[in-house]
Scaffold this active site. Structure first.
Site, PDB file in Angstrom:
ATOM      1  N   ARG A 198       4.899  -7.378  10.861  1.00 21.73           N
ATOM      2  CA  ARG A 198       5.961  -6.569  10.769  1.00 21.73           C
ATOM      3  C   ARG A 198       7.299  -7.464  10.398  1.00 21.73           C
ATOM      4  O   ARG A 198       8.248  -6.932   9.888  1.00 21.73           O
ATOM      5  CB  ARG A 198       6.311  -5.733  12.098  1.00 21.73           C
ATOM      6  CG  ARG A 198       5.471  -4.850  12.643  1.00 21.73           C
ATOM      7  CD  ARG A 198       4.935  -3.900  11.674  1.00 21.73           C
ATOM      8  NE  ARG A 198       3.657  -4.221  11.059  1.00 21.73           N
ATOM      9  CZ  ARG A 198       2.999  -3.909   9.978  1.00 21.73           C
ATOM     10  NH1 ARG A 198       3.861  -2.854   9.196  1.00 21.73           N
ATOM     11  NH2 ARG A 198       2.065  -4.170   9.246  1.00 21.73           N
TER      12      ARG A 198
ATOM     13  N   LYS B 226       0.781  -1.168   0.003  1.00 23.90           N
ATOM     14  CA  LYS B 226       0.103   0.102  -0.016  1.00 23.90           C
ATOM     15  C   LYS B 226       0.893   1.377   0.132  1.00 23.90           C
ATOM     16  O   LYS B 226       0.724   2.127  -0.558  1.00 23.90           O
ATOM     17  CB  LYS B 226      -0.897  -0.107   1.190  1.00 23.90           C
ATOM     18  CG  LYS B 226      -1.985  -1.230   1.388  1.00 23.90           C
ATOM     19  CD  LYS B 226      -2.955  -1.018   2.336  1.00 23.90           C
ATOM     20  CE  LYS B 226      -2.302  -1.103   3.800  1.00 23.90           C
ATOM     21  NZ  LYS B 226      -1.690  -2.475   4.121  1.00 23.90           N
ATOM     22  N   THR B 227       1.887   1.218   0.843  1.00 24.41           N
ATOM     23  CA  THR B 227       2.751   2.362   1.007  1.00 24.41           C
ATOM     24  C   THR B 227       3.511   2.707  -0.215  1.00 24.41           C
ATOM     25  O   THR B 227       3.575   3.769  -0.690  1.00 24.41           O
ATOM     26  CB  THR B 227       3.654   2.363   2.368  1.00 24.41           C
ATOM     27  OG1 THR B 227       2.783   2.208   3.370  1.00 24.41           O
ATOM     28  CG2 THR B 227       4.566   3.713   2.406  1.00 24.41           C
TER      29      THR B 227
ATOM     30  N   GLN C 202      -5.942  -3.534  10.663  1.00 19.52           N
ATOM     31  CA  GLN C 202      -4.682  -2.696  11.279  1.00 19.52           C
ATOM     32  C   GLN C 202      -5.190  -1.527  12.019  1.00 19.52           C
ATOM     33  O   GLN C 202      -4.272  -0.625  12.336  1.00 19.52           O
ATOM     34  CB  GLN C 202      -3.687  -2.426  10.247  1.00 19.52           C
ATOM     35  CG  GLN C 202      -2.886  -3.798   9.772  1.00 19.52           C
ATOM     36  CD  GLN C 202      -1.650  -3.122   9.123  1.00 19.52           C
ATOM     37  OE1 GLN C 202      -0.668  -3.021   9.332  1.00 19.52           O
ATOM     38  NE2 GLN C 202      -1.828  -3.405   7.850  1.00 19.52           N
TER      39      GLN C 202
ATOM     40  N   ASP D 206      -1.830   7.903   3.773  1.00 19.38           N
ATOM     41  CA  ASP D 206      -1.637   6.452   4.217  1.00 19.38           C
ATOM     42  C   ASP D 206      -2.137   6.121   5.600  1.00 19.38           C
ATOM     43  O   ASP D 206      -2.574   7.047   6.340  1.00 19.38           O
ATOM     44  CB  ASP D 206       0.126   6.444   4.384  1.00 19.38           C
ATOM     45  CG  ASP D 206       0.419   4.960   4.244  1.00 19.38           C
ATOM     46  OD1 ASP D 206      -0.403   4.100   4.053  1.00 19.38           O
ATOM     47  OD2 ASP D 206       1.789   4.547   4.357  1.00 19.38           O
ATOM     48  N   GLU D 207      -2.458   4.884   5.771  1.00 22.10           N
ATOM     49  CA  GLU D 207      -3.002   4.427   6.964  1.00 22.10           C
ATOM     50  C   GLU D 207      -4.374   4.920   7.542  1.00 22.10           C
ATOM     51  O   GLU D 207      -4.569   5.589   8.503  1.00 22.10           O
ATOM     52  CB  GLU D 207      -2.060   4.744   8.345  1.00 22.10           C
ATOM     53  CG  GLU D 207      -0.461   4.020   7.994  1.00 22.10           C
ATOM     54  CD  GLU D 207      -0.354   2.717   8.253  1.00 22.10           C
ATOM     55  OE1 GLU D 207      -1.367   1.980   8.931  1.00 22.10           O
ATOM     56  OE2 GLU D 207       0.649   1.980   8.053  1.00 22.10           O
TER      57      GLU D 207
HETATM   58  P1  ATP Z   1       1.518  -1.991   5.764  1.00 21.50           P
HETATM   59  O1  ATP Z   1       0.140  -2.583   5.907  1.00 21.50           O
HETATM   60  O2  ATP Z   1       2.573  -2.931   6.867  1.00 21.50           O
HETATM   61  O3  ATP Z   1       1.524  -0.610   5.975  1.00 21.50           O
HETATM   62  P2  ATP Z   1       1.896  -2.000   3.073  1.00 21.50           P
HETATM   63  O4  ATP Z   1       0.870  -2.522   2.309  1.00 21.50           O
HETATM   64  O5  ATP Z   1       2.137  -0.693   3.017  1.00 21.50           O
HETATM   65  O6  ATP Z   1       2.144  -2.642   4.641  1.00 21.50           O
HETATM   66  P3  ATP Z   1       4.757  -2.016   1.918  1.00 21.50           P
HETATM   67  O7  ATP Z   1       5.389  -1.468   3.137  1.00 21.50           O
HETATM   68  O8  ATP Z   1       4.418  -0.738   0.793  1.00 21.50           O
HETATM   69  O9  ATP Z   1       3.325  -2.733   2.318  1.00 21.50           O
HETATM   70  O10 ATP Z   1       5.350  -3.061   1.230  1.00 21.50           O
HETATM   71  C1  ATP Z   1       5.642  -4.015   2.026  1.00 21.50           C
HETATM   72  C2  ATP Z   1       7.193  -4.651   1.314  1.00 21.50           C
HETATM   73  O11 ATP Z   1       6.924  -5.408   0.044  1.00 21.50           O
HETATM   74  C3  ATP Z   1       8.013  -3.466   1.230  1.00 21.50           C
HETATM   75  O12 ATP Z   1       9.263  -4.060   1.577  1.00 21.50           O
HETATM   76  C4  ATP Z   1       8.022  -3.531  -0.510  1.00 21.50           C
HETATM   77  O13 ATP Z   1       9.203  -2.640  -0.769  1.00 21.50           O
HETATM   78  C5  ATP Z   1       7.522  -4.782  -0.865  1.00 21.50           C
HETATM   79  N1  ATP Z   1       6.939  -4.831  -2.036  1.00 21.50           N
HETATM   80  C6  ATP Z   1       5.690  -4.262  -2.407  1.00 21.50           C
HETATM   81  N2  ATP Z   1       5.159  -4.417  -3.658  1.00 21.50           N
HETATM   82  C7  ATP Z   1       6.119  -5.115  -4.070  1.00 21.50           C
HETATM   83  C8  ATP Z   1       6.174  -5.614  -5.500  1.00 21.50           C
HETATM   84  N3  ATP Z   1       5.220  -5.382  -6.458  1.00 21.50           N
HETATM   85  N4  ATP Z   1       7.421  -6.228  -5.920  1.00 21.50           N
HETATM   86  C9  ATP Z   1       8.119  -6.435  -4.852  1.00 21.50           C
HETATM   87  N5  ATP Z   1       8.363  -6.231  -3.742  1.00 21.50           N
HETATM   88  C10 ATP Z   1       7.045  -5.351  -3.237  1.00 21.50           C
HETATM   89 MG    MG Z   2       2.148   0.874   4.899  1.00 17.96          MG
END
Ligand code: ATP
Ligand code: MG
Length: 702
Positions: free
Chosen positions: A597, A29-30, A244, A213-214
């Site tokens: 995490r 997402k981030t 979350q 975000d969040e």
């Molecule tokens: P959270 O809910 O914990 O905030 P999130 O959904 O924001 O998580 P991110 O932190 O953006 O997730 O991504 C999680 C990990 O996966 C990061 O290390 C990111 O670089 C990696 N990642 C995300 N998308 C891809 C992708 N398409 N290919 C490879 N790695 C990815």
């Molecule tokens: Mg995130």
């Protein structure tokens, strides 16, 4: 960094108008937000400063900025980003006068806020057992989170006290002191936009797109903030995960994310279903834990990584045993090649960190506490800042009050009250008034602070020459440093160290071109329980594991994660247990946040015996993991299954002070086994930690 899957790509490239990205932990997402910002700049030609990225914590803001810098270049290429609070403060610096505040108003810290409320209650002869200051503060915050001014607040009588009226009086006093509290920052921006069409228009026209975000953690007032700000262009992109949502206790309302499509007609909905963070084993455990919550959006979250190691759950004897096993595990990971910086201990409450810190220090595992008693919440830092702001012409009455008798100047409570009255009667601002009594003839309480006023005045001409703008000199010559030294060597050492750190920090900030008012803003925002961010990349910063609360860990990731104290009373927390179902669901989400995490390795621990406030507790394992099958969570019992210290025939128990013929004095850390086989672990002052057979140890109680 540049890779995206199809769903992410679609979300990144989706057109104008409201967009909701609803997806589980670690699904990118981030990353999607960051890439969407990049896309808006590169493909849609939007100027970076006209893009606004909003986060909840300073840590998340820094993380977003770091990721943006990686994608776009230095400093995130000029994108406007920050927390709700920081952005609001920036807007208010421009428009606060519309609300009757000078633009130089200050943010009140929680100490001063409490003091103000206490004085308010005292002036009404309301005793704390009739109305506790914390209850009043909590109720006012609750109203503010809901977007309610004193006039709009619900009628609320408490022990015959009109709470609404007190809320009004509290606001009036804040205004008189030219202060806002943290919740005011957001509420007041909303009030500006509600009541002043031209200001609303001006704020709206500053940005072309807003991204959050969040989003699951927005409370109603933050929701309105966004509604008003985006009412014109409707270009609002939000990402979040209802699983979350962990700020319900602060008034966050998950329904905003679930109702997003209702609030924003024609909203695009995007779902990301692949987890790129964790091993399959960790993800299976996370899914098994969260599945039990009712009232949630069923989400698909598939692993993209290999199975990996099954997460472990270690049942320990007591706090010390737990801390030592954690230290051993961290060292184990380290010997397998993981750097310290890829490890984290995430706890439910700050209290848990004490024993952990002690044992990590002894085991020489380097750690960094994130949060805790924040740097800017420490007494000496607040005092130093009060002196400094008075010296730099931006201090106010409350700051004067804070230091008028530190060091002692013969101003008791009465004297302090008189001082405030004299100041109020003059109609001047605190700094102007000090200037006046420095030169003129002062009487009464004012006379007691005249030497300080004179010192301030004499230093003011040379401030520009001093890199710390006079901090060290004012603290020294006012006698403040002496009063700190008088606290005794050990106490003083850490406080003086903190003041030196502050001094460096001020120097750095001044070198970056901040004005004193801007510096005080920065300090006020960091003080809201965030760790002081070191903006300069210090190469000498030793590599360390991170310790922080689960709340603070949101959005972050580490190769190796430890979650200590997974027990009833701790996680779920006792407060949540008292509250019932809602509280418990939120605790389960906290555990879910903690588990997700971890990238590769995960350790959960619990203890059979906990010492809290000098009492022993025998907690049960957390309901969240009790029924999880061993295939998902491998359990390891403690080495000694029964008879922990407390029931032994000897009078020795955990925490007892003992003496040993050759090792000297020490404290009992744990007892294992029973009868002749009893073993005792003692931490000796000089000889360190020893594990001994009780029978032969010849320990004496002291
Ligand atoms: P959270 O809910 O914990 O905030 P999130 O959904 O924001 O998580 P991110 O932190 O953006 O997730 O991504 C999680 C990990 O996966 C990061 O290390 C990111 O670089 C990696 N990642 C995300 N998308 C891809 C992708 N398409 N290919 C490879 N790695 C990815
Ligand atoms: Mg995130």
């Amino acid at each position: 960094m540049s890779e995206l899957n199809n769903a992410q790509q679609q979300a990144v490239e989706s057109g104008d108008g409201p967009q909701l990205i609803l997806a589980g932990a670690g699904s990118g997402k981030t990353r999607t937000i960051v890439h969407r910002i990049g896309h808006l700049i590169a493909e849609r030609g939007i100027a970076p400063h006209r893009i606004l990225a909003v986060t909840f914590t300073n840590k998340a803001a820094a993380e977003l900025k770091a990721r943006l810098s990686m994608l776009i270049g230095d400093d995130g290429g000029g994108v406007t980003s920050g927390t709700f609070h920081a952005l609001s403060l920036r807007f208010l610096r421009r428009y606060a006068d519309a609300l009757g505040f000078p633009r130089s108003f200050q943010v009140i810290d929680s100490d001063d806020q409490k003091a103000l409320v206490k004085r308010l209650l005292k002036s009404r002869n309301i005793a704390t057992d009739r109305l506790h200051p914390n209850y009043l503060i909590g109720w006012i915050e609750h109203c503010k989170h809901a977007g309610l001014t004193p006039a709009q607040a619900p009628e609320h009588g408490w022990n015959g006290i009109d709470m609404r009226e007190l809320y009004g009086e509290y606001q009036a006093q804040l205004k008189q002191h030219e202060r806002m509290d943290f919740s005011d920052l957001i509420l007041n921006v909303v009030l500006l936009m509600r009541d002043f069409k031209d200001i609303a228009e001006a704020l709206r026209s500053r940005f072309d797109c807003v991204l959050v975000d969040e989003y699951q953690d927005t409370n109603p007032i933050q929701h309105e903030w966004l509604m008003l700000l985006c009412a014109g262009h409707r270009n609002l992109t939000v990402v979040g995960d209802d699983d979350q949502s962990i700020y319900g206790w602060r008034g966050a309302d998950v329904s905003h994310i679930l109702d997003f499509e209702r609030h924003w007609s024609g909203a695009g909905l995007h779902r990301l279903e692949e987890n790129y963070r964790s091993t399959a084993a960790i993800l299976e455990l996370a899914n098994a834990v969260i599945r039990e919550n009712e009232d949630r959006h069923e989400k698909v979250l598939k692993a993209t990584h290999e199975q990996g190691e099954t997460p472990h759950w270690k049942v320990c004897n007591d706090d010390y045993d737990e801390a030592r096993r954690i230290a051993a595990q961290l060292e184990g990971w380290r010997s397998r090649g993981y750097p310290w910086s890829e490890m984290a201990i995430l706890f439910r409450s700050n209290r848990q960190s004490l024993v952990l810190e002690q044992v990590l220090r002894e085991s020489q595992v380097p750690y960094r506490m994130i949060g805790g008693v924040g740097f800017f919440e420490r007494m000496e830092i607040k005092d130093a800042l009060a002196y400094w702001s008075l010296l730099n012409g931006c201090g106010d009455a409350l700051q004067l009050l804070r230091v008028c008798n530190r060091p002692k100047r013969g101003l008791g409570l009465k004297g302090q009250e008189q001082l405030m009255e004299q100041l109020a009667a003059s109609g001047l601002r605190a700094c102007e008034w000090l200037g006046l009594i420095a030169t003129g003839s002062a009487e009464g309480a004012a006379k007691k602070v005249a030497p300080m006023a004179l010192l301030i005045q004499s230093l003011q001409g040379d401030l520009d020459e001093m890199p710390d703008r006079g901090l060290r000199i004012i603290l020294d010559e006012s006698g403040y440093l002496k009063s700190i030294e008088a606290l005794g060597e050990i106490e003083a050492a850490s406080r003086l160290e903190n003041i030196r750190t502050l001094q460096e920090y001020i120097e750095m900030s001044m070198a970056q071109g901040l004005t004193p008012v801007e510096f005080m803003d920065r300090a006020a925002l960091l003080q809201n329980s965030e760790e002081m961010q070191r903006n300069d990349d210090r190469d000498d910063e030793p590599e360390a594991i991170s310790m922080m609360s689960l709340h603070r860990a949101k959005g972050l990731e580490f190769d190796c994660v430890v979650l200590p104290g997974v027990e009833e009373g701790q996680l779920p927390h006792q407060r949540a247990l008292d509250e019932g179902m809602n509280g418990i669901s939120e605790e389960r989400r906290l555990l879910y946040v903690g588990i997700t995490r971890a990238r590769k390795h995960l350790l959960l621990t619990s203890a059979r015996l906990r010492r809290m406030f000098g009492e022993s507790h025998y907690p049960l394992p957390s309901r969240f993991i009790k029924k999880i099958s061993p295939e998902l969570l491998a359990q390891e019992g403690a080495t000694a299954p029964s008879a922990i210290g407390m029931s032994q025939s000897t009078s020795i128990s955990i925490g007892s002070n003992v003496a040993h013929p050759s090792f000297g004095e020490g404290v009992i850390l744990s007892l294992e086994g029973s009868g002749d086989a009893s073993r005792v672990t003692v931490q000796f002052k000089r000889a360190g930690i020893k594990r001994l057979m009780l029978k032969y140890a010849a320990l004496q109680m002291i």
